[in-house]
Design a protein around this motif. Structure first.
Motif, PDB file in Angstrom:
ATOM      1  N   GLY A 151       0.757  55.014  23.776  1.00 12.83           N
ATOM      2  CA  GLY A 151       0.908  55.476  25.162  1.00 12.83           C
ATOM      3  C   GLY A 151       0.130  54.665  26.177  1.00 12.83           C
ATOM      4  N   GLY A 152      -0.569  53.623  25.702  1.00 15.59           N
ATOM      5  CA  GLY A 152      -1.352  52.796  26.612  1.00 15.59           C
ATOM      6  C   GLY A 152      -2.527  53.526  27.229  1.00 15.59           C
ATOM      7  N   LYS A 153      -3.102  54.492  26.484  1.00 15.22           N
ATOM      8  CA  LYS A 153      -4.202  55.308  27.020  1.00 15.22           C
ATOM      9  C   LYS A 153      -5.498  55.017  26.283  1.00 15.22           C
ATOM     10  N   ARG A 154      -6.622  55.367  26.933  1.00 15.12           N
ATOM     11  CA  ARG A 154      -7.927  55.307  26.270  1.00 15.12           C
ATOM     12  C   ARG A 154      -8.005  56.416  25.225  1.00 15.12           C
ATOM     13  N   PHE A 155      -8.764  56.171  24.165  1.00 14.90           N
ATOM     14  CA  PHE A 155      -8.884  57.168  23.108  1.00 14.90           C
ATOM     15  C   PHE A 155      -9.556  58.436  23.624  1.00 14.90           C
ATOM     16  N   ALA A 156      -8.974  59.590  23.280  1.00 10.65           N
ATOM     17  CA  ALA A 156      -9.577  60.902  23.568  1.00 10.65           C
ATOM     18  C   ALA A 156      -9.100  61.860  22.490  1.00 10.65           C
ATOM     19  N   ARG A 157     -10.035  62.648  21.958  1.00  9.42           N
ATOM     20  CA  ARG A 157      -9.668  63.584  20.896  1.00  9.42           C
ATOM     21  C   ARG A 157      -8.963  64.800  21.453  1.00  9.42           C
ATOM     22  N   LYS A 158      -7.981  65.302  20.706  1.00  8.81           N
ATOM     23  CA  LYS A 158      -7.402  66.611  21.009  1.00  8.81           C
ATOM     24  C   LYS A 158      -8.344  67.682  20.477  1.00  8.81           C
ATOM     25  N   SER A 159      -8.187  68.882  20.976  1.00  6.30           N
ATOM     26  CA  SER A 159      -9.114  69.950  20.591  1.00  6.30           C
ATOM     27  C   SER A 159      -8.888  70.423  19.158  1.00  6.30           C
ATOM     28  N   THR A 160      -7.659  70.442  18.682  1.00  4.98           N
ATOM     29  CA  THR A 160      -7.383  70.908  17.325  1.00  4.98           C
ATOM     30  C   THR A 160      -6.301  70.047  16.688  1.00  4.98           C
ATOM     31  N   ARG A 161      -6.296  70.045  15.344  1.00  4.51           N
ATOM     32  CA  ARG A 161      -5.242  69.329  14.615  1.00  4.51           C
ATOM     33  C   ARG A 161      -4.101  70.271  14.309  1.00  4.51           C
ATOM     34  N   ARG A 162      -2.902  69.857  14.610  1.00  2.66           N
ATOM     35  CA  ARG A 162      -1.720  70.649  14.298  1.00  2.66           C
ATOM     36  C   ARG A 162      -0.939  69.983  13.182  1.00  2.66           C
ATOM     37  N   SER A 163      -0.471  70.761  12.261  1.00  3.49           N
ATOM     38  CA  SER A 163       0.299  70.194  11.161  1.00  3.49           C
ATOM     39  C   SER A 163       1.649  69.709  11.655  1.00  3.49           C
ATOM     40  N   ILE A 164       2.075  68.552  11.163  1.00  2.70           N
ATOM     41  CA  ILE A 164       3.370  68.023  11.566  1.00  2.70           C
ATOM     42  C   ILE A 164       4.509  68.658  10.767  1.00  2.70           C
ATOM     43  N   ARG A 165       4.151  69.365   9.696  1.00  3.89           N
ATOM     44  CA  ARG A 165       5.191  69.947   8.852  1.00  3.89           C
ATOM     45  C   ARG A 165       5.533  71.376   9.246  1.00  3.89           C
ATOM     46  N   LEU A 166       4.717  72.000  10.062  1.00  2.80           N
ATOM     47  CA  LEU A 166       4.863  73.418  10.360  1.00  2.80           C
ATOM     48  C   LEU A 166       4.915  73.644  11.866  1.00  2.80           C
ATOM     49  N   PRO A 167       5.303  74.846  12.307  1.00  4.12           N
ATOM     50  CA  PRO A 167       5.338  75.131  13.746  1.00  4.12           C
ATOM     51  C   PRO A 167       3.989  74.894  14.415  1.00  4.12           C
ATOM     52  N   ASP A 168       4.014  74.622  15.720  1.00  2.00           N
ATOM     53  CA  ASP A 168       2.793  74.311  16.467  1.00  2.00           C
ATOM     54  C   ASP A 168       1.763  75.440  16.437  1.00  2.00           C
ATOM     55  N   THR A 169       2.227  76.652  16.172  1.00  6.69           N
ATOM     56  CA  THR A 169       1.299  77.796  16.166  1.00  6.69           C
ATOM     57  C   THR A 169       0.437  77.848  14.908  1.00  6.69           C
ATOM     58  N   VAL A 170       0.732  77.011  13.910  1.00  8.46           N
ATOM     59  CA  VAL A 170       0.022  77.052  12.627  1.00  8.46           C
ATOM     60  C   VAL A 170      -1.026  75.940  12.570  1.00  8.46           C
ATOM     61  N   ASN A 171      -2.251  76.310  12.241  1.00  4.10           N
ATOM     62  CA  ASN A 171      -3.314  75.332  12.012  1.00  4.10           C
ATOM     63  C   ASN A 171      -3.803  75.511  10.578  1.00  4.10           C
ATOM     64  N   LEU A 172      -3.450  74.579   9.714  1.00  2.16           N
ATOM     65  CA  LEU A 172      -3.748  74.713   8.287  1.00  2.16           C
ATOM     66  C   LEU A 172      -5.255  74.676   7.996  1.00  2.16           C
ATOM     67  N   SER A 173      -6.000  73.915   8.766  1.00  4.42           N
ATOM     68  CA  SER A 173      -7.456  73.858   8.558  1.00  4.42           C
ATOM     69  C   SER A 173      -8.091  75.224   8.775  1.00  4.42           C
ATOM     70  N   GLU A 174      -7.680  75.903   9.852  1.00  2.00           N
ATOM     71  CA  GLU A 174      -8.211  77.234  10.150  1.00  2.00           C
ATOM     72  C   GLU A 174      -7.778  78.239   9.087  1.00  2.00           C
ATOM     73  N   LEU A 175      -6.536  78.132   8.650  1.00  4.31           N
ATOM     74  CA  LEU A 175      -6.017  79.042   7.630  1.00  4.31           C
ATOM     75  C   LEU A 175      -6.792  78.868   6.315  1.00  4.31           C
ATOM     76  N   TYR A 176      -7.098  77.621   5.983  1.00  4.04           N
ATOM     77  CA  TYR A 176      -7.850  77.320   4.757  1.00  4.04           C
ATOM     78  C   TYR A 176      -9.243  77.967   4.792  1.00  4.04           C
ATOM     79  N   VAL A 177      -9.906  77.895   5.940  1.00  6.03           N
ATOM     80  CA  VAL A 177     -11.233  78.513   6.090  1.00  6.03           C
ATOM     81  C   VAL A 177     -11.148  80.024   5.861  1.00  6.03           C
ATOM     82  N   LEU A 178     -10.110  80.671   6.418  1.00 13.45           N
ATOM     83  CA  LEU A 178      -9.921  82.111   6.225  1.00 13.45           C
ATOM     84  C   LEU A 178      -9.668  82.454   4.756  1.00 13.45           C
ATOM     85  N   MET A 179      -8.878  81.624   4.091  1.00 11.97           N
ATOM     86  CA  MET A 179      -8.563  81.872   2.677  1.00 11.97           C
ATOM     87  C   MET A 179      -9.805  81.770   1.798  1.00 11.97           C
ATOM     88  N   LYS A 180     -10.777  80.926   2.200  1.00 13.12           N
ATOM     89  CA  LYS A 180     -11.981  80.721   1.401  1.00 13.12           C
ATOM     90  C   LYS A 180     -13.081  81.730   1.709  1.00 13.12           C
TER      91      LYS A 180
END
Length: 351
Positions: free
Chosen positions: A105-134
């Motif tokens: 995109g020709g932009k300077r690097f900036a982190r997004k606030s959360t990682r979203r899985s590319i395989r699942l709907p945008d409402t799902v965050n697998l990292s957060e789900l994993y923490v809950l499961m553990k």
């Protein structure tokens, strides 16, 4: 303007000419990935440009090597890297993907606030789900299960995962829960334990999670191990691995005989209090273990018999109850503080 440095640390890299895997010091900047033979080297062994590159994670091209990700450059050159544990791989992958996106995109690097899985709907965050499961109180219970004359420690069934996802209202029905569980398996959060689960994960073109009571799985960062019916001596050895993983990652360790420094992967467990160290380029068998009960750990500025060019600061020493000395180097002063604090806690509370 100089490219911004985003992340640095030890990773294991596959050679581009020879099929050897070596631990290297890696520096990620906005436009590329540089890797060095040693952290103290002034010039890199190589540089991987990220403009037009693609990243695949997890990369399952190597059966026995977990936690590998692949970068394919614009010129179709493949580069393979292996992290020492799951969270480390996730952090590298997240930042590299973001760097590639910003370059496109020709932009300077900036982190997004959360990682979203590319395989699942945008409402799902697998990292957060994993923490809950553990979660020890409200998550999926880890059990000792027997199957085919083997005992699987710290594991659970596929059906248990599906039922937990529905009971916690993370999924409306079993097909939806199965999709989530498959996502967790694909991303490496869950691992197959028994033969049936492994066949499901490897036989199909797409990884299949099995909603069955005889398909066994475990958390990637748990104390999982499998044992056959063997001698009492083997069982005693396995006791070392029963504790929860408190901290893990790569450090430089000084050898006891030759006094040279090598990158080693360390896993710190409590109850019993052990710190195992491994060659990060090889398998899961530890090179050795440090029994931490009653040990003393302190930051040091000097190491006997060490050559100056091997020292980059951030040193600490572990003295065990039998007065064996271990000298280690962290990558940063903050990392040294974290390791010292973790080892001190385990040495006092662990068995």
């Amino acid at each position: 303007m100089e490219p911004q440095e985003i992340r640095e640390g030890y990773l294991v890299k596959k050679g581009t000419v020879l099929n050897t895997w070596r631990a290297v010091w890696v520096v990620l900047s906005e436009d590329g990935l540089e890797f060095f033979k040693k952290k103290t080297d002034s010039s890199p062994k190589g540089m991987i440009p990220l403009k037009g590159a693609a990243l695949i994670s997890p990369c399952q091209d190597f059966n026995k090597r977990m936690l590998v990700f692949k970068i394919t450059t614009d010129k179709k050159q493949d580069h393979y890297f292996q992290a020492s544990h799951l969270e480390e791989r996730e952090l590298w992958v997240k930042d590299i993907k973001r760097a590639i996106t910003c370059l496109q995109g020709g932009k300077r690097f900036a982190r997004k606030s959360t990682r979203r899985s590319i395989r699942l709907p945008d409402t799902v965050n697998l990292s957060e789900l994993y923490v809950l499961m553990k979660d020890q109180d409200d998550g999926v219970r880890e059990l000792k299960l027997e199957q085919d004359n083997r005992v699987f420690n710290h594991c659970f069934t596929g059906a248990t995962v599906v039922e937990w996802l529905i009971s916690k209202e993370k999924a409306r029905n079993r097909p939806e829960a199965l999709m989530l569980a498959t996502g967790l398996l694909n991303e490496g959060f869950l691992q197959p334990a028994g033969d049936q689960a492994k066949e499901g994960a490897e036989s199909a073109e797409q990884t299949a999670f099995l909603d069955q009571t005889n398909a066994l799985y475990y958390f990637a960062d748990s104390g999982f191990f499998c044992e056959g019916y063997s001698s009492d001596e083997d069982v005693l050895l396995k006791e070392e691995f029963r504790g929860n993983i408190i901290k893990q990652g790569c450090l430089l360790k000084q050898g006891h005989r030759r006094k040279n420094w090598k990158v080693r992967k360390f896993i710190l467990r409590d109850d019993p209090a052990y710190m195992h160290y491994y060659d990060p380029t090889k398998g899961d068998e530890p090179l050795g273990s440090i029994h931490l009960r009653g040990s003393v750990v302190t930051a040091v500025e000097f190491v006997p018999d060490a050559k100056k060019y091997d020292i980059d600061g951030n040193l600490f020493e572990i003295i065990t109850s039998d007065e064996t000395h271990y000298f280690l180097q962290a990558a940063t002063s903050e990392e040294r503080k974290e390791w010292i604090k973790a080892v001190q806690t385990v040495s006092k509370s662990g068995k």
